[in-house]
Design a protein around this motif. Structure first.
Motif, PDB file in Angstrom:
ATOM      1  N   ASP A   1      19.348  12.611 -31.822  1.00 19.78           N
ATOM      2  CA  ASP A   1      19.447  12.146 -33.155  1.00 19.78           C
ATOM      3  C   ASP A   1      18.780  10.905 -33.425  1.00 19.78           C
ATOM      4  OD1 ASP A   1      21.140  14.288 -33.737  1.00 19.78           O
ATOM      5  OD2 ASP A   1      23.080  12.921 -33.884  1.00 19.78           O
ATOM      6  N   MET A   2      17.790  10.754 -34.408  1.00 23.68           N
ATOM      7  CA  MET A   2      17.326   9.499 -34.831  1.00 23.68           C
ATOM      8  C   MET A   2      17.994   9.147 -36.324  1.00 23.68           C
ATOM      9  SD  MET A   2      13.324   8.890 -35.574  1.00 23.68           S
ATOM     10  CE  MET A   2      12.772   9.104 -34.083  1.00 23.68           C
TER      11      MET A   2
ATOM     12  N   ILE B   1      15.758   6.355 -30.860  1.00 18.34           N
ATOM     13  CA  ILE B   1      16.871   7.694 -30.677  1.00 18.34           C
ATOM     14  C   ILE B   1      18.323   6.782 -30.746  1.00 18.34           C
ATOM     15  CG2 ILE B   1      17.589   9.357 -29.303  1.00 18.34           C
ATOM     16  CD1 ILE B   1      14.914   9.910 -30.584  1.00 18.34           C
TER      17      ILE B   1
ATOM     18  N   LEU C   1      11.603  14.954 -32.325  1.00 16.93           N
ATOM     19  CA  LEU C   1      12.928  15.427 -32.041  1.00 16.93           C
ATOM     20  C   LEU C   1      12.787  16.665 -30.995  1.00 16.93           C
ATOM     21  CD1 LEU C   1      14.490  14.048 -35.057  1.00 16.93           C
ATOM     22  CD2 LEU C   1      14.394  12.790 -32.982  1.00 16.93           C
TER      23      LEU C   1
END
Length: 271
Positions: free
Chosen positions: A176-177, A93, A47
């Motif tokens: 953001d995951m 993602i 990330l």
């Protein structure tokens, strides 16, 4: 003959299987814990790397010009399209967005969901829960140590600073995951280790059972021979070829049978 429940084979097999399960269980707990921690670390690094790449591609001077109400202007749409393109390139993602400091707090500027009907924030939407990692990202890449809450769900996030042409930091990029994706990665590793250990226990159990069965078969042969001798039948043949204690016992039986035959023959001659 001993019952199956109390036989040496059952006890040996049960003992070895319990020992294997105990060792495997401890190994499983240690391995899964270490592996899931590594998976989270590698996801955090992923990330941060994606955030740094995205931040390097963004035009900091253009983003600094965006004001509330400019969501329909070409300046906003071009940068939003770029974030959307980066987000859609990786299906894991859930969102890429930019944030800047404003009036002592933080506010969202752009998010990647504008062209797919999933734009959750507009320019100037306050960040209700700025984290320590977000604040640190204004000085360098950073990552959340644990899951955080966003308007679009629970996520794990990485951040990187956005700079203008002068090299000044004008905001940050957040990648953001979704928490479910990170958890799926951890679960996959745990399930794979569980399957490998289960197959290991199964193979160990089969090997132990085969080994015990071979050993007990020879012991039963000796018991049967001893029973025949006790009934006065010396016409006994023992075919056991082993180099262990059972083999030595079989050799002793053979010598005992030979001695008995000699004594019986001598008694017959004396009569």
């Amino acid at each position: 003959m001993a019952s199956m429940l109390h036989s040496i084979m059952t006890k040996l097999t049960a003992g070895f299987v319990i020992l294997v399960i105990l060792i495997t269980g401890l190994t499983f707990l240690f391995t899964v814990g270490a592996s899931t921690e590594k998976i989270q670390e590698s996801t955090q690094q992923e990330l941060v790397a994606l955030a740094a790449i995205t931040a390097a591609d963004l035009n900091g001077d253009e983003i600094a010009k965006l004001k509330p109400g400019m969501e329909a202007e070409i300046l906003y749409l071009m940068n939003a399209e770029q974030l959307a393109h980066m987000s859609q390139a990786d299906h894991e993602i859930v969102k890429i967005f930019t944030v800047r400091k404003q009036n002592g707090g933080m506010e969202y500027v752009i998010d990647s969901g504008y062209n797919i009907g999933k734009r959750d924030v507009k320019i100037g939407t306050p960040v209700s829960n700025p984290t320590t990692a977000m604040t640190s990202a204004f000085t360098g890449p950073s990552v959340e140590k644990d899951f955080v809450e966003r308007p679009w769900g629970t996520v794990l996030a990485g951040y990187a600073p956005i700079k203008n042409a002068k090299g000044e930091v004008i905001g940050i990029v957040g990648v953001d995951m979704h928490a479910a994706v990170v958890q799926d990665r951890m679960d996959f590793v745990g399930q794979t280790i569980y399957l490998i250990l289960f197959l290991g226990i199964l193979c160990a159990g089969l090997i132990i059972a085969i080994f015990s069965r071979t050993m007990i078969r020879d012991i039963h042969m000796l018991i049967e021979s001893a029973n025949k001798i006790s009934r006065g039948d010396t016409n006994v043949s023992i075919f056991i070829q082993r180099n262990d204690e059972i083999g030595e016992l079989a050799s002793s039986f053979k010598r005992m049978i030979t001695s008995l035959k000699i004594l019986m023959h001598q008694d017959y001659q004396h009569e």
